[in-house]
Design a protein around this motif. Structure first.
Motif, PDB file in Angstrom:
ATOM      1  N   UNK A 119       0.890  -1.197  -0.041  1.00 51.26           N
ATOM      2  CA  UNK A 119       0.171   0.053   0.033  1.00 51.26           C
ATOM      3  C   UNK A 119       0.849   1.235  -0.111  1.00 51.26           C
ATOM      4  N   UNK A 120       1.874   1.462   0.656  1.00 55.27           N
ATOM      5  CA  UNK A 120       2.908   2.428   0.767  1.00 55.27           C
ATOM      6  C   UNK A 120       3.357   2.518  -0.436  1.00 55.27           C
ATOM      7  N   UNK A 121       4.092   1.659  -0.963  1.00 54.23           N
ATOM      8  CA  UNK A 121       4.902   1.683  -2.398  1.00 54.23           C
ATOM      9  C   UNK A 121       3.872   2.170  -3.426  1.00 54.23           C
ATOM     10  N   UNK A 122       2.450   1.554  -3.416  1.00 57.03           N
ATOM     11  CA  UNK A 122       1.667   1.982  -4.508  1.00 57.03           C
ATOM     12  C   UNK A 122       1.129   3.516  -4.155  1.00 57.03           C
ATOM     13  N   UNK A 123       1.235   3.916  -3.096  1.00 51.71           N
ATOM     14  CA  UNK A 123       0.635   5.247  -2.858  1.00 51.71           C
ATOM     15  C   UNK A 123       1.750   6.281  -3.266  1.00 51.71           C
ATOM     16  N   UNK A 124       3.168   5.659  -3.240  1.00 53.41           N
ATOM     17  CA  UNK A 124       4.211   6.382  -3.686  1.00 53.41           C
ATOM     18  C   UNK A 124       4.450   6.415  -5.147  1.00 53.41           C
ATOM     19  N   UNK A 125       3.962   5.483  -5.633  1.00 58.01           N
ATOM     20  CA  UNK A 125       3.836   5.469  -7.126  1.00 58.01           C
ATOM     21  C   UNK A 125       3.092   6.387  -7.755  1.00 58.01           C
ATOM     22  N   UNK A 126       1.852   6.342  -7.298  1.00 58.97           N
ATOM     23  CA  UNK A 126       0.736   7.477  -7.611  1.00 58.97           C
ATOM     24  C   UNK A 126       1.114   8.971  -7.410  1.00 58.97           C
ATOM     25  N   UNK A 128       4.559   9.847  -7.268  1.00 55.84           N
ATOM     26  CA  UNK A 128       5.462  10.086  -8.257  1.00 55.84           C
ATOM     27  C   UNK A 128       5.033  10.474  -9.510  1.00 55.84           C
ATOM     28  N   UNK A 129       4.075   9.629 -10.211  1.00 60.08           N
ATOM     29  CA  UNK A 129       3.562   9.715 -11.460  1.00 60.08           C
ATOM     30  C   UNK A 129       2.738  11.181 -11.530  1.00 60.08           C
ATOM     31  N   UNK A 130       2.188  11.630 -10.552  1.00 60.67           N
ATOM     32  CA  UNK A 130       1.793  12.906 -10.492  1.00 60.67           C
ATOM     33  C   UNK A 130       3.205  14.117 -10.743  1.00 60.67           C
ATOM     34  N   UNK A 131       3.842  13.763  -9.799  1.00 62.85           N
ATOM     35  CA  UNK A 131       5.148  14.559  -9.835  1.00 62.85           C
ATOM     36  C   UNK A 131       5.910  14.343 -11.133  1.00 62.85           C
ATOM     37  N   UNK A 132       5.833  13.415 -11.879  1.00 70.03           N
ATOM     38  CA  UNK A 132       6.526  13.323 -13.388  1.00 70.03           C
ATOM     39  C   UNK A 132       5.729  14.243 -14.195  1.00 70.03           C
ATOM     40  N   UNK A 133       4.390  14.112 -14.209  1.00 71.41           N
ATOM     41  CA  UNK A 133       3.765  14.799 -14.985  1.00 71.41           C
ATOM     42  C   UNK A 133       3.832  16.537 -14.854  1.00 71.41           C
ATOM     43  N   UNK A 134       3.979  16.511 -13.444  1.00 68.42           N
ATOM     44  CA  UNK A 134       4.362  18.104 -13.206  1.00 68.42           C
ATOM     45  C   UNK A 134       5.638  18.637 -13.721  1.00 68.42           C
ATOM     46  N   UNK A 135       6.626  17.578 -13.386  1.00 71.35           N
ATOM     47  CA  UNK A 135       7.984  17.934 -14.153  1.00 71.35           C
ATOM     48  C   UNK A 135       7.823  18.015 -15.469  1.00 71.35           C
ATOM     49  N   UNK A 136       7.218  17.429 -16.078  1.00 69.53           N
ATOM     50  CA  UNK A 136       7.013  17.422 -17.716  1.00 69.53           C
ATOM     51  C   UNK A 136       6.643  18.870 -18.031  1.00 69.53           C
ATOM     52  N   UNK A 137       5.575  19.269 -17.169  1.00 72.26           N
ATOM     53  CA  UNK A 137       4.801  20.476 -17.632  1.00 72.26           C
ATOM     54  C   UNK A 137       5.969  21.703 -17.412  1.00 72.26           C
ATOM     55  N   UNK A 138       6.558  21.720 -16.178  1.00 67.41           N
ATOM     56  CA  UNK A 138       7.567  22.607 -15.806  1.00 67.41           C
ATOM     57  C   UNK A 138       8.581  22.646 -16.970  1.00 67.41           C
ATOM     58  N   UNK A 139       9.145  21.659 -17.325  1.00 65.51           N
ATOM     59  CA  UNK A 139      10.291  21.637 -18.414  1.00 65.51           C
ATOM     60  C   UNK A 139       9.712  22.385 -19.605  1.00 65.51           C
ATOM     61  N   UNK A 140       8.257  21.925 -20.276  1.00 61.38           N
ATOM     62  CA  UNK A 140       7.725  22.453 -21.182  1.00 61.38           C
ATOM     63  C   UNK A 140       7.599  23.971 -21.146  1.00 61.38           C
ATOM     64  N   UNK A 141       7.261  24.423 -19.904  1.00 59.56           N
ATOM     65  CA  UNK A 141       7.267  26.050 -19.724  1.00 59.56           C
ATOM     66  C   UNK A 141       8.563  26.533 -19.878  1.00 59.56           C
ATOM     67  N   UNK A 142       9.571  25.950 -19.174  1.00 61.38           N
ATOM     68  CA  UNK A 142      11.138  26.481 -19.297  1.00 61.38           C
ATOM     69  C   UNK A 142      11.457  26.624 -20.873  1.00 61.38           C
ATOM     70  N   UNK A 143      11.232  25.383 -21.513  1.00 59.63           N
ATOM     71  CA  UNK A 143      11.457  25.623 -22.783  1.00 59.63           C
ATOM     72  C   UNK A 143      11.030  26.435 -23.643  1.00 59.63           C
ATOM     73  N   UNK A 144       9.570  26.653 -23.490  1.00 62.80           N
ATOM     74  CA  UNK A 144       8.978  27.876 -24.065  1.00 62.80           C
ATOM     75  C   UNK A 144       9.247  29.018 -23.765  1.00 62.80           C
ATOM     76  N   UNK A 145       9.642  29.511 -22.588  1.00 59.10           N
ATOM     77  CA  UNK A 145      10.254  30.608 -21.977  1.00 59.10           C
ATOM     78  C   UNK A 145      11.492  31.055 -22.635  1.00 59.10           C
ATOM     79  N   UNK A 146      12.289  30.126 -22.808  1.00 53.91           N
ATOM     80  CA  UNK A 146      13.756  30.201 -23.272  1.00 53.91           C
ATOM     81  C   UNK A 146      13.547  30.435 -24.871  1.00 53.91           C
ATOM     82  N   UNK A 147      12.525  29.908 -25.350  1.00 56.17           N
ATOM     83  CA  UNK A 147      12.436  30.117 -26.907  1.00 56.17           C
ATOM     84  C   UNK A 147      11.954  31.412 -27.004  1.00 56.17           C
ATOM     85  N   UNK A 148      11.056  32.063 -26.266  1.00 56.58           N
ATOM     86  CA  UNK A 148      10.656  33.426 -26.423  1.00 56.58           C
ATOM     87  C   UNK A 148      11.878  34.265 -26.100  1.00 56.58           C
TER      88      UNK A 148
END
Length: 197
Positions: A119-126, A128-148
């Motif tokens: 249960x603990x491990x599966x909660x961590x996976x969920x 971290x999966x949310x954190x991965x999506x947040x990290x992808x969004x952040x990287x996209x924002x950084x790349x967009x800002x740098x391009x501008x």
């Protein structure tokens, strides 16, 4: 003899259960444990990267699969223990039955521990999966800002003014050329017109 066997079985089961706990705690310390300042400073740049998070998620899935295999083995062991307990009961061996039931309780306790760990491990996976999506969004924002920034740096107000001045100059020059080309035609038209007077 039966008491000695029961004691040995109980001790062996406790040793098996104890051997699992360090494995679980070691895994948690290795992935999420306290780090020294040097380790934090070295890993801070990549700790939130999508690749690092994804690797941690894969490692957690692997450990969950290991726990599930262990749980499956313990359930089979439980079935075997219950069959042995029934045989001992049919033989009238009360002490032997009690010993087997103690082993059954130990196995049940170990299964409960595995379930809590999963249960603990599966909660961590969920999480971290949310954190991965947040990290992808952040990287996209950084790349967009740098391009501008890059585009605005390449253009620049001074360069833009220079280009606009050149366009204005070329437009005026084109207009002057057109007027110069049309001038002989107008003069010829005026000289060839009849004198109405």
């Amino acid at each position: 003899s039966n008491n000695k066997q029961a004691s040995n079985n109980k001790q062996a089961s406790n040793n098996k259960q104890a051997s699992i706990q360090p494995t679980t705690s070691t895994m948690f310390r290795r992935m999420f444990g306290k780090k020294t300042e040097s380790t934090v400073s070295k890993s801070s740049a990549v700790a939130a990267s999508p690749a690092s998070l994804q690797a941690t998620i894969v490692e957690l899935h692997d450990f969950i699969a290991t726990q599930e295999k262990r749980e499956e083995f313990l359930h089979k062991r439980m079935q075997s223990v219950m069959e042995t307990a029934e045989k001992r009961t049919a033989m009238g061996d009360k002490k032997g039955t009690i010993s087997i039931l103690e082993l059954k309780n130990t196995i049940e306790s170990e299964i409960d521990t595995i379930n809590e760990t999963k249960i603990i491990l599966e909660t961590l996976v969920i999480s971290l999966e949310g954190a991965t999506q947040d990290a992808d969004t952040f990287m996209a924002l950084v790349q967009g800002c740098n391009r501008m920034k890059q585009i605005r740096t390449e253009i620049g107000i001074e360069r833009l003014n220079y280009i606009m001045d050149n366009i204005k100059e070329q437009t005026e020059l084109a207009q002057e050329i057109n007027e110069a080309l049309c001038l002989p035609l107008r003069e010829g038209s005026e000289s060839s017109s009849p004198d109405l007077d």
